[in-house]
Every structure is written in structure tokens, then in C-alpha cells.
Design an enzyme around this catalytic site. Structure first.
Site, PDB file in Angstrom:
ATOM      1  N   CYS A  27     -11.314  39.415  51.331  1.00  0.00           N
ATOM      2  CA  CYS A  27     -11.455  38.700  50.060  1.00  0.00           C
ATOM      3  C   CYS A  27     -10.164  37.979  49.675  1.00  0.00           C
ATOM      4  O   CYS A  27     -10.198  36.935  49.030  1.00  0.00           O
ATOM      5  CB  CYS A  27     -11.958  39.613  48.947  1.00  0.00           C
ATOM      6  SG  CYS A  27     -10.914  41.001  48.659  1.00  0.00           S
ATOM      7  N   THR A  28      -9.026  38.505  50.110  1.00  0.00           N
ATOM      8  CA  THR A  28      -7.759  37.794  49.893  1.00  0.00           C
ATOM      9  C   THR A  28      -7.756  36.500  50.704  1.00  0.00           C
ATOM     10  O   THR A  28      -7.390  35.432  50.216  1.00  0.00           O
ATOM     11  CB  THR A  28      -6.568  38.672  50.349  1.00  0.00           C
ATOM     12  OG1 THR A  28      -6.620  39.903  49.654  1.00  0.00           O
ATOM     13  CG2 THR A  28      -5.239  37.988  50.077  1.00  0.00           C
TER      14      THR A  28
END
Ligand SMILES: [Zn+2]
Length: 432
Positions: free
Chosen positions: A215-216
Site C-alpha cells: 500500500c505504500t
């Protein structure tokens, strides 16, 4: 070793006895080369050659050097574990292997080579994982040397040896000598489980972890590596479908470099270069044969000193830096009270009240001193988030969106586990 033995590899009985002539100069009597209190003589030689059992983890670049050094300094009961088979690209530095060995297990070929080359030495190979073996297996050794390129395997071995220590039984303490190299840099260290600092204590000395949370990568890139991972993990399959990235194809790397650079500009991130792109995508740990030789030699000298008590051993961290001339540095790495393996105290972590469970998990993956891939979280009886089994993952998934502060009170404890690590980490969470 006698020169004639070097030349033909066919040792007869007299060569055999000559083989350790130079080592015996050190072991026969105390002298300028040894500690003044060294109890020299037959007893030490008998222990080294007939009683001491040593385990080598890894039969790659470092492992080949370590096995050869141990055999030539007089260790005669050597065991080796390695889970890999020989690749053609290994042959430039893993000198126990030949083109005919490609595809065969490293541990087995290395053991056969050493036994043929140094008669009288017994090398027992195991082709498989360190995790296959139980405590009784590890308890049979006097010493363990790791020559690995995997952080995960080192963490496992370290935690296993720390857990093995039984205060009632001094024999259960197995010194661990760990060597590692990266390009021109390397380190060797001696770990006395529960007594000196352990591998986990110094985890934050490592280079950046190479796995980044998805998700980063997808939403909040902060590092050039995040942009490169975005290009290779998300954009490449979107544009090219099932076609795999060929990390040796300059066109593929070029494409990833362009896409990552564009992304980096959008997020004002600097530092995406061609070589970083190649490094991230290939996950390269460059290996230099001579660095391996230096580090393996340091590890084996420590093993020899520990096995014979002939001289003081390393206390406890030797660092070699060859990137800017030659610089080496020895220091005592301190034990960490909040080390999850040998410390016993919880680790304090201060996070924002607004942080979601997902954000905390990302942080645990990224933080240098934690680096837990796929962590599962619980607090007391409550499952906060579990990566497995699938039913539990599904049941706890809704918690990912929740704020940690809704689930755990200020100063509360969270237990972090991962299937790849034989220990749990206890976090004391405070909110800001
Ligand atoms: Zn520790």
C-alpha cells in the site's frame, strides 16, 4: 599443509601427519602467538581433532571458504547445511564446485570435495533447510558458523540458539560466529547466546530492507525504491500482462527506470537511477570472492580460538569496510534490553492516535530494528490482525481500517508474530 599434498591431492600417511605441522606450532606450547595462560598440548589437539563438532550454515561463497579453512586448521567433524543447488553463476567464486556439479546440492558436493581433498576430515552434509532440524540436532554441536546471505535465516538460527540456552546446563550454550559480506564490505561477529548481544540486537545496523509494503508502493511512496517497486510490481504487469520482467534485459530495466523516474517526479522524490533500478529489481547482493575470503578467514580464526582457547576471541563485532581504502573496526556491540530474542523487555513504540492497524503493520515491516515481514498482531486475548490461516485473516481483516487507539489502550501491549520467526515481539504502545 605440506606442499606435496597441495600439488597432487593424494595424501599418504606421512603427509597426513605433516598436514597440521604449522597449526601444531601454535597448539604444542604457549608462546608469543598465544594467550600466556593457554593450556597447550595434546589435550587441546585431541579436543579440536577428535571431539569438537562444528556446524557450518551455508555452502555458498562464504561457506566454501569456511569449510576449506576449518578442514585445514584441524577441525575434523564438520557438518554443513545448505538448501541450494549449484548454479553456473556460482562457479567464479564457490571454488568447491565444477561445471559438472551444476544442478547438484551445494552441501553434498562441498562435503565430498573437502573429504577427498583433506583426508581424515569428515564432513556431514544436509541438503535442506535449517528449520527442518530440531533442538536435539543443534545441541550436538560445540560451535556454529553462519555464512549466509539471508537475514531471515540468520534471525532464525540466532533465535534458535538463544532459546536453546538452559542456565542449568552450560553445554547448551553454543557460540555462534556469523559472517556476512556485501561487495567490499563485510562483518564477522561472535555471539554468545544470552551473554553477548545477539543478531537481533543489531538488526538496525543492516541496510534497508528490500521488501516494501504494497500500500505504500501504491499510495504513499516516500523513497526512490518505492517508485521502482511500483514500476516493477504494479505497472509492469498492468502494461505487459503475463510477460515476466527479464532482469538481465537492458530494455526491460530501461522501461522500469523510465516509469519509476516519472513516478518519482510526480511525488518529488529524488534518487531514482539506472543502477538503483537494477539493484532493486534484481535484489542484488554483489559478491566479491576476496571479501568472502577475508570474512570467512576471520570467522574461522575465531572458531579455532574458541575451540582451543589458544587466544582471546573477538568481542564481539568486526567490521571491514573496503569501499574507501581499507578500514576495519572492532567494537563491542551492546545487548539491547528490549531485544525480542535475548532482552526480555517490551519495545516501546510511540504512534499517532490516528494510525490505523494497517499503518502500524507497514511501519513494523519497514522499521530497521524490527523488519518483520507479514506480521500478525494480537493484544491479550484479542486477535487484532492475523495473516493466516485464511479464515482468521478474513475474520480480522476489518480491523486493518480501524485505529490502533480504538483497540488497545494507551500503554497497552501488542504481541507481534510472524511464521518465519521463532519468537514474538512485545510492543508497548503509547499514543501521541
Ligand atoms: Zn538480542
Amino acid at each position: 599443509m605440506a606442499e606435496s599434498t597441495m600439488a597432487n591431492g593424494n595424501a599418504n600417511t606421512s603427509d597426513w601427519q605433516d598436514r597440521y605441522y604449522h597449526v601444531d606450532q601454535v597448539l604444542d606450547r604457549p608462546g608469543p602467538r598465544t594467550d600466556p595462560s593457554f593450556a597447550a598440548g595434546e589435550g587441546v589437539k585431541d579436543f579440536l581433532r577428535n571431539k569438537c563438532k562444528i556446524l557450518v550454515i551455508g555452502a555458498g561463497g562464504l561457506g566454501c571458504e569456511i569449510l576449506a579453512n576449518l578442514a585445514l586448521t584441524g577441525f575434523k567433524d564438520i557438518h554443513v547445511i545448505d538448501m541450494d543447488t549449484i548454479d553456473i553463476s556460482n562457479l567464479n567464486r564457490q571454488f568447491l564446485f565444477r561445471p559438472k556439479d551444476v544442478g547438484k546440492p551445494k552441501a553434498i558436493v562441498a562435503a565430498e570435495f573437502i573429504m577427498k581433498r583433506v583426508p581424515g576430515v569428515k564432513v556431514t552434509p544436509y541438503y535442506g533447510k535449517i528449520q527442518d532440524k530440531d533442538d536435539d540436532y543443534y545441541l550436538q554441536f560445540n560451535l556454529v558458523i553462519c555464512g549466509l546471505d539471508s537475514v531471515e535465516a540468520r534471525r532464525w538460527m540466532n533465535a534458535t540458539l538463544v532459546n536453546l540456552v538452559d542456565p542449568e546446563n552450560p553445554e547448551s550454550l553454543k557460540p555462534l560466529i556469523d559472517g556476512g559480506t556485501e561487495g567490499f564490505k563485510g562483518q564477522a561477529r561472535v555471539i554468545l547466546p544470552t551473554i553477548s548481544s545477539c543478531y537481533e540486537c543489531s538488526l538496525d545496523m543492516l541496510n534497508k530492507p528490500t521488501a516494501f509494503p504494497i500500500c505504500t508502493i501504491a499510495n504513499t511512496p516516500r523513497l526512490p525504491e518505492h517508485c521502482i517497486e511500483w514500476a516493477s510490481v504494479l505497472e509492469w504487469p498492468r502494461v505487459h500482462g503475463d510477460k515476466k520482467v527479464d532482469t538481465d534485459d537492458p530494455e526491460h530495466i530501461g522501461w522500469l527506470f523510465q516509469v519509476a523516474s516519472k513516478r518519482a517526479r510526480e511525488f518529488n522524490i529524488e534518487g531514482v537511477t539506472w543502477s538503483l533500478t537494477q539493484g532493486v529489481v534484481k535484489n542484488i547482493i554483489p559478491a566479491i570472492a576476496s571479501t568472502n575470503a577475508i570474512i570467512a578467514a576471520s570467522c574461522c580464526n575465531e572458531a579455532f580460538k574458541i575451540a582451543t582457547s589458544s587466544a582471546a576471541y573477538l568481542d564481539n563485532y568486526f567490521m571491514l569496510i573496503g569501499t574507501d581504502g581499507v578500514y576495519s573496526y572492532t567494537f563491542q556491540y551492546e545487548k539491547r534490553d528490549d531485544c525480542p530474542v535475548c532482552g526480555g523487555e517490551s519495545m516501546d513504540i510511540s504512534i499517532s492516535k490516528e494510525w490505523t492497524v494497517e499503518r502500524l503493520i507497514d511501519t513494523l515491516t519497514e522499521r530497521q530494528d524490527i523488519q518483520i515481514k507479514k506480521p500478525s498482531l494480537s493484544s491479550g486475548d484479542m486477535h487484532i490482525y492475523f495473516q493466516a490461516p485464511p479464515q482468521l485473516e478474513q475474520a480480522t481483516r476489518p480491523n486493518l481500517e480501524k485505529k490502533v487507539s480504538e483497540l488497545v489502550k494507551d500503554g497497552g501491549e501488542i504481541t507481534v508474530t510472524a511464521t518465519t520467526l521463532p519468537f514474538s515481539l512485545s510492543l508497548r504502545v503509547t499514543f501521541t
